[in-house]
Design a protein around this motif. Structure first.
Motif, mmCIF file in Angstrom:
data_model
loop_
_atom_site.group_PDB
_atom_site.id
_atom_site.type_symbol
_atom_site.label_atom_id
_atom_site.label_comp_id
_atom_site.label_asym_id
_atom_site.label_seq_id
_atom_site.Cartn_x
_atom_site.Cartn_y
_atom_site.Cartn_z
ATOM 1 N N PHE A 94 16.581 -8.147 17.803
ATOM 2 C CA PHE A 94 18.026 -8.134 18.018
ATOM 3 C C PHE A 94 18.505 -6.684 18.055
ATOM 4 C CE2 PHE A 94 22.515 -8.692 17.019
ATOM 5 C CZ PHE A 94 22.826 -9.827 17.758
ATOM 6 N N PRO A 95 19.074 -6.228 19.194
ATOM 7 C CA PRO A 95 19.314 -4.800 19.383
ATOM 8 C C PRO A 95 20.691 -4.286 18.976
ATOM 9 C CG PRO A 95 19.645 -5.913 21.452
ATOM 10 C CD PRO A 95 19.326 -6.977 20.439
ATOM 11 N N TYR A 96 21.311 -4.943 17.975
ATOM 12 C CA TYR A 96 22.644 -4.505 17.575
ATOM 13 C C TYR A 96 22.838 -4.743 16.084
ATOM 14 C CZ TYR A 96 27.671 -3.672 17.866
ATOM 15 O OH TYR A 96 28.931 -3.150 17.703
ATOM 16 N N PRO A 97 23.444 -3.797 15.345
ATOM 17 C CA PRO A 97 23.920 -2.497 15.831
ATOM 18 C C PRO A 97 22.749 -1.558 16.124
ATOM 19 C CG PRO A 97 24.144 -2.604 13.455
ATOM 20 C CD PRO A 97 23.709 -3.968 13.895
ATOM 21 N N PRO A 98 22.958 -0.547 16.958
ATOM 22 C CA PRO A 98 21.854 0.340 17.350
ATOM 23 C C PRO A 98 21.509 1.360 16.276
ATOM 24 C CG PRO A 98 23.869 1.051 18.396
ATOM 25 C CD PRO A 98 24.203 -0.225 17.670
ATOM 26 N N THR A 99 21.436 0.880 15.022
ATOM 27 C CA THR A 99 21.060 1.745 13.909
ATOM 28 C C THR A 99 19.958 1.106 13.075
ATOM 29 O OG1 THR A 99 22.862 0.749 12.622
ATOM 30 C CG2 THR A 99 23.318 2.846 13.697
ATOM 31 N N LEU B 189 21.123 -10.776 28.615
ATOM 32 C CA LEU B 189 20.171 -10.415 27.561
ATOM 33 C C LEU B 189 19.711 -11.664 26.831
ATOM 34 C CD1 LEU B 189 18.772 -8.278 25.705
ATOM 35 C CD2 LEU B 189 20.806 -8.438 24.254
ATOM 36 N N LEU B 190 18.386 -11.839 26.769
ATOM 37 C CA LEU B 190 17.792 -12.876 25.931
ATOM 38 C C LEU B 190 17.200 -12.195 24.707
ATOM 39 C CD1 LEU B 190 18.160 -14.682 28.412
ATOM 40 C CD2 LEU B 190 15.893 -15.656 27.948
ATOM 41 N N THR B 191 17.632 -12.638 23.522
ATOM 42 C CA THR B 191 17.138 -12.021 22.304
ATOM 43 C C THR B 191 17.012 -13.059 21.199
ATOM 44 O OG1 THR B 191 17.463 -10.142 20.787
ATOM 45 C CG2 THR B 191 19.437 -11.374 21.440
ATOM 46 N N GLU C 133 27.428 -12.777 12.242
ATOM 47 C CA GLU C 133 28.242 -13.238 13.362
ATOM 48 C C GLU C 133 29.004 -12.073 13.999
ATOM 49 O OE1 GLU C 133 28.173 -16.241 14.740
ATOM 50 O OE2 GLU C 133 26.602 -16.733 13.281
ATOM 51 N N ALA C 134 29.414 -11.116 13.186
ATOM 52 C CA ALA C 134 30.107 -9.940 13.714
ATOM 53 C C ALA C 134 29.181 -9.120 14.608
ATOM 54 C CB ALA C 134 30.622 -9.067 12.565
ATOM 55 N N GLU C 135 27.916 -9.029 14.239
ATOM 56 C CA GLU C 135 26.952 -8.298 15.056
ATOM 57 C C GLU C 135 26.681 -9.031 16.360
ATOM 58 O OE1 GLU C 135 24.578 -6.038 11.418
ATOM 59 O OE2 GLU C 135 23.839 -7.957 12.171
ATOM 60 N N ILE C 136 26.634 -10.348 16.317
ATOM 61 C CA ILE C 136 26.467 -11.130 17.540
ATOM 62 C C ILE C 136 27.653 -10.904 18.474
ATOM 63 C CG2 ILE C 136 26.446 -13.487 18.473
ATOM 64 C CD1 ILE C 136 24.806 -14.313 16.020
ATOM 65 N N ALA C 137 28.851 -10.909 17.919
ATOM 66 C CA ALA C 137 30.053 -10.674 18.723
ATOM 67 C C ALA C 137 30.040 -9.273 19.323
ATOM 68 C CB ALA C 137 31.302 -10.870 17.859
ATOM 69 N N GLY C 138 29.601 -8.290 18.553
ATOM 70 C CA GLY C 138 29.521 -6.916 19.049
ATOM 71 C C GLY C 138 28.554 -6.773 20.201
ATOM 72 N N LEU C 139 27.408 -7.454 20.102
ATOM 73 C CA LEU C 139 26.417 -7.403 21.181
ATOM 74 C C LEU C 139 26.938 -8.086 22.438
ATOM 75 C CD1 LEU C 139 23.559 -6.704 22.160
ATOM 76 C CD2 LEU C 139 22.789 -8.896 21.212
ATOM 77 N N ILE D 172 21.090 -16.186 22.734
ATOM 78 C CA ILE D 172 20.456 -15.832 21.462
ATOM 79 C C ILE D 172 19.702 -17.030 20.904
ATOM 80 C CG2 ILE D 172 20.874 -14.995 19.117
ATOM 81 C CD1 ILE D 172 23.479 -13.714 20.287
ATOM 82 N N PHE D 173 18.428 -16.820 20.612
ATOM 83 C CA PHE D 173 17.556 -17.854 20.071
ATOM 84 C C PHE D 173 17.236 -17.523 18.609
ATOM 85 C CE2 PHE D 173 16.930 -17.706 24.599
ATOM 86 C CZ PHE D 173 16.788 -19.029 24.993
#
Length: 406
Positions: free
Chosen positions: A10-15, A38-40, A48-54, A63-64
């Motif tokens: 999962f590429p978010y957040p980018p940190t 994007l499939l991740t 959930e906030a990170e999913i929304a950000g992505l 998202i799987f």
């Protein structure tokens, strides 16, 4: 163009780590001019906030659940099954453990329906979803963040392998694996010339492009002043084997020698998920282990010198680029400075190189004692990042690989 990007991480957040940083910044650049799906996969740590950000960064994010989150019965029998498959079919257990049948079915349907012009695998672990015949229908790209064969070989050569016998068995299998899966792709992307040479040997007819990592210059602004003092810093994900080895080596074999000369020397180990071996280092005088912090750059700006004492791990290190962007003088090993023109004949000095404890003591002492040298390395490092290692530069090159007709 319509581009399908695959990332089992999962590429978010980018940190979160190097894989996430590279994946996120490349998809962010491509999404400016192309339609990105994007499939991740997500695990229990993804909010959930990170999913929304992505989802705000791409046209569609599918998202799987991570297979490891669904199947909690991953005992010795399943591990033996995956290793048996590695021997017979050539796919490593680390790839099989992330494989999602649901993702595969989604991809197969999308390719059959001709919804996309290109499909890009972010990290080689995602190659498993690409079927050989896909090349006939769309452009297939694999962005190899680092060679798995090269990493295994290096861990054995440097003596830091967690399981020497296992890795000795795996080495020829990884060579066969890397040679075989590359043939499925229209184009291969690597981060360093060393990886290109490695993979070109396996696949002499492949189209291989070197695209180094970059830095977000907004997130890593140049420091306003030199803090002076004797404050060292190491940054990175602290559950990563190469990072664990680096800080343990430095803390045990180098730092005590430096503290004999500069008793007030401190070392901040800054990064998420510190392993038990890293947490144990807090017992040593002057060492702080922070865990994940809200702002990495704040810690960098407070530091006199950033150390990158890597003894294993291939590819350009994000930690090195980020410290250079922030203007913090670097002392790093050959591995820590891989892929960067920081010294040598006709090259203005941008970082100090060290590979032995004595090398580190000498280099760090120089920087502690000579403010002018710190200033010169700081300025030149930032200039190098601005001219060669931004995500915009990397994104432009990646676009040319994914969309050669544009």
């Amino acid at each position: 163009m319509n581009i399908l990007m695959l990332s089992s991480t999962f590429p978010y957040p980018p940190t979160r780590g190097g894989t996430q940083v590279r994946t996120f910044n490349l998809l962010k650049y491509l999404s400016q001019r192309h339609h990105i799906t994007l499939l991740t996969q997500r695990d229990r740590t993804v909010t959930e906030a990170e999913i929304a950000g992505l989802k705000d960064c791409v046209d569609l994010a599918v998202i799987f659940e991570s297979p490891s989150e669904i199947d909690t019965t991953d005992g010795i029998f399943k591990k033996l099954q995956r290793f048996s498959s590695f021997l017979q079919q050539g796919t490593p257990p680390s790839v099989l453990s992330r494989y999602s049948i649901e993702m595969q079915e989604w991809i197969d349907r999308a390719v059959e329906a001709e919804k996309y012009d290109a499909i890009a695998c972010e990290h080689s672990v995602n190659e498993i979803y690409i079927r050989p015949h896909f090349q006939k229908q769309l452009r297939t790209v694999v962005n190899i963040h680092s060679s798995v064969y090269g990493s295994c070989y290096n861990q054995l050569a440097t003596g830091i392998s967690e399981n020497k016998l296992r890795d000795q068995i795996n080495l020829p299998l990884l060579r066969r694996y890397e040679q075989n899966y590359c043939s499925k792709f229209s184009a291969i992307v690597v981060t360093t010339a060393e990886d290109k040479i490695q993979l070109q040997e396996f696949n002499p007819n492949s189209e291989i492009t070197v695209i180094p990592n970059g830095v977000d210059l907004v997130s890593f602004p140049y420091r306003k002043s030199d803090p002076g003092g004797h404050r060292l810093i190491f940054i990175g994900a602290m559950d990563n084997l190469a990072n664990i080895d680096a800080v343990c080596f430095f803390s045990q074999e180098v730092l005590p020698e430096i503290q004999k000369i500069y008793p007030d020397t401190t070392l901040d180990i800054v990064g998420s998920h510190p392993a038990p071996e890293v947490l144990a280092l807090k017992k040593q005088p002057g060492i702080t282990v922070t865990g994940r912090v809200p702002s990495m750059v704040e810690y960098l700006h407070k530091s006199t010198v950033c150390i990158v004492p890597m003894r294993t791990g291939f590819g350009i290190k994000n930690k090195t680029l980020e410290a250079m962007a922030a203007g913090v003088p670097i002392v790093g090993s050959d591995r820590g400075l891989e892929g960067l023109g920081v010294d040598g004949k006709d090259t203005p000095l941008k970082a100090l190189r060290a590979n032995t404890p004595a090398d580190y003591v000498t280099a760090i002492s120089q920087l502690f004692d000579v403010p002018q040298l710190r200033h010169e390395l700081s300025v030149r490092s930032r200039e190098l990042i601005e001219t060669e290692f931004t995500w915009e530069i990397a994104g432009k090159h990646y676009e040319q690989v994914c969309c050669p007709q544009q």
